[in-house]
Design a protein around this motif. Structure first.
Motif: not given
Length: 847
Positions: A562-589
């Motif tokens: 489980a990752l809890h992260m800060s919410k960027p300013q202006g990031f609005t969403y609805k419950s049920g939606q999804y987002m993409f996650v990238k971690c350069a330490a695993v893969s830069p692309f």
């Protein structure tokens, strides 16, 4: 247990073992002076052996036994206070009737094997043991699975103890006795068998140590590690409840009372007449007229799938029109005389390929789709939730088109050009130049090698995109396994950049078309490629604008990070939606989609990621590695500057985000598939909090009206196989249970590792669960305020319960999880919608 000796007058003193209880004395066993056991029919003969007056000896022996029994009972009366007899339990109540169906030692999933089948199994298992069945194979013989081996062993011990069987093996006749007892349909018989299992020493009383052992045994059989660890606490609680006089033991009556109490929460109250009427409606009645039956099925199919149908029909019609147009066009050209029907098929399939290579990009333009579904009314007619399914359908059409195009050229057109006579070839010279002598002539041309390279790249991408290779479902050698999986799918799928570049070049260097305005490939691709390029630019700009800070990283049971992260300013969403996650330490692309588990009202973003593949496994590893400051990334103690850098992109639309369109919703999550549903539950809880604040503000005269539309009733069903999974969302489940004072959210947890309610292997867990929840308000399985059900849900009953409670309503059904239950949940929604006044709209998450 007391022993006494009686002089037989000739052979010494035989030993008699008595079982002394509160209000009865029974002969447990009789041994001769030499210590040998004798059965009950011979006991008085042993006492009278060697006596000429047998009746007198029997009378004297019986008199002495009664006297000793009376003395022993009097002594035990002084040693401990007499337990007050329990009042007779009323078995006529609905709860008792439900409970009396329980304590089955052979469940419907494990067999209930008739004796004839059991006998065959016995013969097979004892073929090498001279007809003796060892204790270790008893569970397998009666139909219990491997996980219940220890439980079956204890059952064997209790059955053997009551029959004075001292060995570890039984013959067929003894197995028949065992089977008759454990398959007995009488509840009293099953209760006695279960009590005997708990009563390990056979004295008719159950001590705390015996309770502790049966709790550990039941926990092991049901894969409940947490309960096994706390067996001491739970045993003490059961004794405290059932032994208030502190006698140190409980009786069979106490166990029966606990069992009946445990079933209270499992009986759903509903109108029986309405339920019977609904059952009658749902019975399938097939018309005898095949035409009428076909028409009815087709009408229902169109009602459920009209959005998909018109899109597929329109798409198919356009493809057929394009193919036909090109076919007729080339049939009327001079080239048809040399190349024949092959060139018509090649050009017709090429035209459909242009269309499909353009269309296949649109379903993966997620920003565009999210905007269209959120900002326009097109969602009424266009099935945006099926974007990935449509992407796959187009992919299949492209593979068919590529096959037709390549085969027509390679096996028909090129051989005809090579073997054409000089006269036949002369009209072709303006298109192909000098006549070719072999295949190399065509391969070395731009049109040839671009086509071959595209064919190879598309075959690689298409093959590695199949679910068997993308999800590593096939058992492959280690060498091949390294080139499959999600990483291989992701990278090879991005070969499309090369493919589209070659496709444009291929479309410009056509053999049979020289006018630029007739070279239409770039015309098909211009708009879709532009939209897709803008999508990628938006993602790059948005994700690089502000990097999120990891506030907390927690490793949960079941390989969930489980990752809890800060919410960027202006990031609005609805419950049920999804987002993409990238971690350069695993893969830069690589970007990977995950449902957002926080609610829009929370001041943070959270995702729960289960390690199922190579990328997710590596992500967990980089967060688990010891960091420079000596702390683990999974400390969960707040922001850590040494956390790996994480970028996010989103949010993106998903079916679950439409839950507010319904007054009643049924949320179903399997395993990690509960993530979008949890966000919805959180949002509903936040709305309840807001309403409470409104009430408080109204009292203070400071109310500001806000739009808080949403479901008035929600049913959340979470099905998981591991007890530890409930730790993932323990906080929100407790909060929802505490906040839900008006019965808005009905939450149901199901643990499939536990045997179904009514099975003897889970009976004690059920009793313990009911008692602990009554005392502490916490469920022993989930460690939350939400009680856990066992095995899998009875989905028809779930739908029926909701249909009866919300007659005439439209229910939104949202499912996320493994594909297996999808068809059943969808079919039930179809059946209830068409045969009752309650309508169910089924939606499934697709990533």
């Amino acid at each position: 247990m007391q022993k006494m000796s009686t002089d037989d007058g000739r052979n010494g003193l035989p030993e008699i073992t008595l079982n002394v209880r509160d209000d009865s004395v029974a002969v447990q066993s009789v041994k001769t002076a030499g210590g040998a056991d004798v059965d009950d029919s011979e006991q008085l003969n042993v006492l009278a052996k060697g006596s000429e007056k047998r009746s007198s000896v029997v009378k004297n022996a019986s008199s002495r036994i009664r006297q000793v029994s009376s003395d022993l009972k009097r002594l035990t009366t002084f040693s401990k206070p007499k337990r007050q007899p329990l009042s007779r339990l009323d078995r006529s109540k609905p709860v008792a009737t439900y409970a009396l169906k329980g304590l089955k030692f052979i469940s419907k999933t494990d067999g209930a094997t008739p004796w004839a089948d059991l006998e065959k199994r016995f013969d097979r298992l004892t073929a090498a043991t001279n007809g003796l069945l060892p204790r270790s194979l008893f569970g397998e013989c009666i139909g219990m699975n491997k996980e219940s081996k220890e439980f079956a062993g204890e059952l064997f011990n209790s059955l053997a103890l009551r029959r004075n069987i001292t060995g570890d093996s039984i013959n067929k006749a003894q197995l028949k006795e065992f089977w008759d007892q454990i398959s007995d349909q009488s509840f009293d018989s099953r209760l006695q068998t279960f009590f005997d299992m708990v009563d390990r020493d056979g004295d008719g009383r159950v001590t705390e140590d015996e309770v502790r052992k049966i709790i550990s045994l039941s926990a092991s059989a049901n894969n409940l590690a947490n309960i096994k660890k706390q067996a001491d606490e739970y045993a003490a609680m059961i004794m405290e409840e059932l032994d208030p006089e502190n006698l140190g033991y409980i009786m069979i009556e106490n166990l029966e009372m606990l069992l009946l109490q445990a079933q209270t929460h499992n009986v759903i109250g509903e109108n029986r007449n309405l339920s019977e009427i609904l059952n009658q409606k749902l019975k399938t009645t097939r018309s005898g007229n095949p035409i009428r039956r076909w028409y009815g099925d087709f009408r229902f199919f169109l009602l459920d799938n009209w959005q998909r149908c018109w899109v597929i029909v329109l798409w198919t019609a356009v493809m057929v029109a394009l193919f036909t147009w090109k076919y007729i066009q080339y049939k009327n050209r001079a080239v048809y005389k040399v190349l024949g029907v092959c060139v018509c098929i090649a050009k017709g399939s090429a035209e459909t390929l242009k269309l499909n290579m353009a269309l296949i990009l649109l379903p993966v333009c997620r920003n565009t789709i999210t905007w269209l579904r959120n900002k326009t009314r097109l969602g009424v007619a266009v099935p945006f939730d099926d974007n990935l399914n449509f992407h796959k359908v187009i992919g299949v059409a492209i593979s068919i088109g590529v096959g037709l195009h390549a085969i027509s050229h390679l096996t028909c057109d090129f051989p005809r050009l090579i073997h054409a006579t000089e006269e036949e070839y002369k009209p072709m010279e303006q298109f192909f130049g000098d006549q070719a002598k072999n295949y190399w002539h065509f391969v070395k041309e731009v049109e040839g090698y671009t086509g071959i390279i595209m064919l190879v790249l598309m075959m690689i991408a298409f093959t590695l995109a199949t679910p068997w290779l993308r999800r590593n479902r096939l058992k492959l050698p280690l060498v091949l396994k390294k080139v499959t999986g999600f990483n291989a799918f992701w990278y090879t799928h991005h070969l499309f950049v090369i493919v589209y570049t070659l496709l444009i070049v291929h479309g410009i260097k056509l053999y049979l078309t020289k006018e630029w305005y007739k070279k239409t490939t770039w015309m098909y691709l211009a708009v879709p490629i532009s939209i897709y390029a803008c999508e990628r630019l938006i993602r790059a700009f948005r994700s690089s604008g502000e990097t999120v800070k990891i506030l907390k990283a927690v490793n949960y049971p079941g390989n969930v990070l489980a990752l809890h992260m800060s919410k960027p300013q202006g990031f609005t969403y609805k419950s049920g939606q999804y987002m993409f996650v990238k971690c350069a330490a695993v893969s830069p692309f690589e970007w990977h989609p995950f449902s957002i588990t926080s609610a829009p009202g929370d001041d943070y973003l959270s995702v729960h990621i289960r390690s199922l593949g190579d990328w997710t496994g590596q992500l967990k590893t980089v967060f688990s590695e010891p960091l420079a400051n000596g702390k683990s990334g999974l400390d969960g103690q707040g922001e850590n500057p040494n956390y790996p850098k994480v970028l996010i992109d989103g949010p993106y639309g998903a079916p679950s985000q439409d839950y507010k369109k319904y007054d009643v919703v049924l949320l179903v999550g399997l395993g990690i598939g509960a993530t979008p549903m949890i966000s919805i539950v959180k949002d509903i809880v936040n709305n309840m909090k807001a309403k409470e604040e409104d009430v408080s503000a109204l009292e203070n005269g400071t109310l500001v009206q806000k739009n808080k539309s949403g479901p008035t009733s929600a049913y959340f069903y979470w099905v998981t196989r591991e007890q530890g999974s409930f730790d993932w969302f323990k906080g929100i489940m407790n909060e929802a249970a505490e906040m839900d004072k008006n019965g808005i959210i009905e939450m149901h947890n199901y643990c499939t590792s536990v045997y179904e309610e009514g099975d003897a292997r889970s009976a004690l867990i059920t009793m313990l669960q009911s008692l602990y929840h009554a005392k502490k308000g916490v469920d022993v399985v989930s460690d939350t305020r939400v009680k856990t059900h066992f095995a899998k849900p009875d989905w028809p009953e779930v739908y029926k319960h909701i249909a009866l409670k919300h007659t005439g309503s439209r229910i939104g059904v949202f499912y996320c999880g493994a594909p297996a239950p999808t068809q059943k949940l969808k079919q039930l929604a179809h059946d209830f919608s068409h045969k009752t006044s309650t309508k169910f709209d089924f939606h499934k998450e697709n990533f």
